[in-house]
Design a protein around this motif. Structure first.
Motif, mmCIF file in Angstrom:
data_model
loop_
_atom_site.group_PDB
_atom_site.id
_atom_site.type_symbol
_atom_site.label_atom_id
_atom_site.label_comp_id
_atom_site.label_asym_id
_atom_site.label_seq_id
_atom_site.Cartn_x
_atom_site.Cartn_y
_atom_site.Cartn_z
ATOM 1 N N GLN A 39 0.850 -1.347 0.071
ATOM 2 C CA GLN A 39 0.037 -0.117 -0.125
ATOM 3 C C GLN A 39 0.955 1.267 -0.022
ATOM 4 O O GLN A 39 2.009 1.257 0.746
ATOM 5 N N ILE A 40 0.748 2.277 -0.999
ATOM 6 C CA ILE A 40 1.432 3.537 -1.218
ATOM 7 C C ILE A 40 0.525 4.468 -0.674
ATOM 8 O O ILE A 40 -0.282 4.706 -1.402
ATOM 9 N N HIS A 41 0.902 5.198 0.055
ATOM 10 C CA HIS A 41 0.063 6.411 0.543
ATOM 11 C C HIS A 41 0.955 7.742 0.252
ATOM 12 O O HIS A 41 2.109 7.928 0.663
ATOM 13 N N SER A 42 0.405 8.582 -0.663
ATOM 14 C CA SER A 42 1.359 9.662 -1.119
ATOM 15 C C SER A 42 0.401 10.809 -1.460
ATOM 16 O O SER A 42 -0.958 10.742 -1.235
ATOM 17 N N PRO A 43 0.657 11.983 -1.717
ATOM 18 C CA PRO A 43 -0.164 13.277 -1.761
ATOM 19 C C PRO A 43 -1.019 12.788 -3.060
ATOM 20 O O PRO A 43 -2.093 13.574 -3.179
ATOM 21 N N ILE A 152 16.248 25.469 25.000
ATOM 22 C CA ILE A 152 15.259 24.916 23.702
ATOM 23 C C ILE A 152 16.063 25.101 22.487
ATOM 24 O O ILE A 152 15.949 26.102 21.759
ATOM 25 N N PRO A 153 16.738 23.950 22.185
ATOM 26 C CA PRO A 153 17.613 24.132 20.804
ATOM 27 C C PRO A 153 16.567 24.000 19.626
ATOM 28 O O PRO A 153 15.554 23.730 19.580
ATOM 29 N N PHE A 154 17.142 24.224 18.244
ATOM 30 C CA PHE A 154 16.476 24.289 17.200
ATOM 31 C C PHE A 154 16.261 22.498 16.897
ATOM 32 O O PHE A 154 16.871 21.717 17.345
ATOM 33 N N VAL A 155 14.928 22.266 16.643
ATOM 34 C CA VAL A 155 14.508 20.875 16.208
ATOM 35 C C VAL A 155 14.086 21.079 14.697
ATOM 36 O O VAL A 155 13.294 21.841 14.326
ATOM 37 N N TYR A 156 14.737 20.045 13.853
ATOM 38 C CA TYR A 156 14.309 20.173 12.339
ATOM 39 C C TYR A 156 13.478 18.975 12.166
ATOM 40 O O TYR A 156 13.921 17.840 12.554
ATOM 41 N N GLY A 157 12.470 19.246 11.586
ATOM 42 C CA GLY A 157 11.414 18.191 11.405
ATOM 43 C C GLY A 157 11.358 18.017 9.613
ATOM 44 O O GLY A 157 11.711 18.913 9.018
ATOM 45 N N TYR A 158 10.944 16.820 9.480
ATOM 46 C CA TYR A 158 10.934 16.503 7.852
ATOM 47 C C TYR A 158 9.655 15.585 7.755
ATOM 48 O O TYR A 158 9.478 14.389 7.776
ATOM 49 N N PRO A 159 8.725 16.589 7.209
ATOM 50 C CA PRO A 159 7.303 16.090 7.019
ATOM 51 C C PRO A 159 7.328 14.769 6.183
ATOM 52 O O PRO A 159 7.936 15.022 4.953
ATOM 53 N N ILE A 160 6.877 13.648 6.508
ATOM 54 C CA ILE A 160 6.451 12.432 5.728
ATOM 55 C C ILE A 160 5.584 12.633 4.595
ATOM 56 O O ILE A 160 4.572 12.986 4.944
#
Length: 173
Positions: A39-43, A152-160
């Motif tokens: 199953q592939i969930h994508s935009p 409170i350091p920078f936190v980098y997120g990468y939306p899946i």
């Protein structure tokens, strides 16, 4: 009555202490052909395609044929055992690309970047089943939160953006 109770408890204690948990050895105990639906969930929405995973012995004790088949199209790789005691493996794409992998609790993990994209893969093996998962994100979509301070350091997120997931059943040992 007390003697019967004591005997039953003693018998149960002996039985439990002598029972052994079945141990498995990766990859040998998980060789075979696994089949199911990916199953592939994508935009673009949800898509389903037939999928297979093959893991087969070779002439070398430290190399295994490792094949992914998507919609009938095979991708032939090699699983290399680097240090099984430490769970260190590599997936050789047989084209100059070698991906580091880590085994923990019969689950093979890999995390890599290619052409500005992060991919995470997880293959969780059980007796006659394989849970397969790939997560995908574009590095250009990075988010930044936090304040950049010690507290409170920078936190980098990468939306899946893409999730590929399959539960594959072992067909051939």
């Amino acid at each position: 009555m007390k003697k019967l109770f004591l005997f039953c408890n003693l018998f149960l204690l002996v039985f439990i202490s002598t029972a052994q948990e079945k141990t498995t050895t990766f990859p040998n105990d998980f060789l075979g052909i696994y089949k199911g639906t990916l199953q592939i969930h994508s935009p673009r929405g949800k898509q389903e395609i037939p999928m297979e995973f093959h893991m087969v012995k070779t002439d070398s004790v430290h190399k295994f044929d490792y094949k992914l088949v998507y919609n009938g199209q095979p991708r032939n790789y090699t699983l290399l055992v680097k240090d099984s005691a430490k769970g260190i493996y590599e997936i050789d794409e047989n084209n100059g690309i070698i991906l580091p992998s880590k085994l923990a609790n019969n689950t093979l993990y890999s995390f890599f970047e290619v052409q500005g994209n992060f991919l995470s893969s997880r293959l969780a093996f059980s007796e006659n089943q394989l849970e397969f998962e790939i997560l995908f994100t574009a590095t250009k979509n990075k988010t930044t939160t936090g304040k950049g301070t010690e507290e409170i350091p920078f936190v980098y997120g990468y939306p899946i953006s893409v999730v590929q997931k399959a539960v594959l059943k072992r067909k051939v040992n």
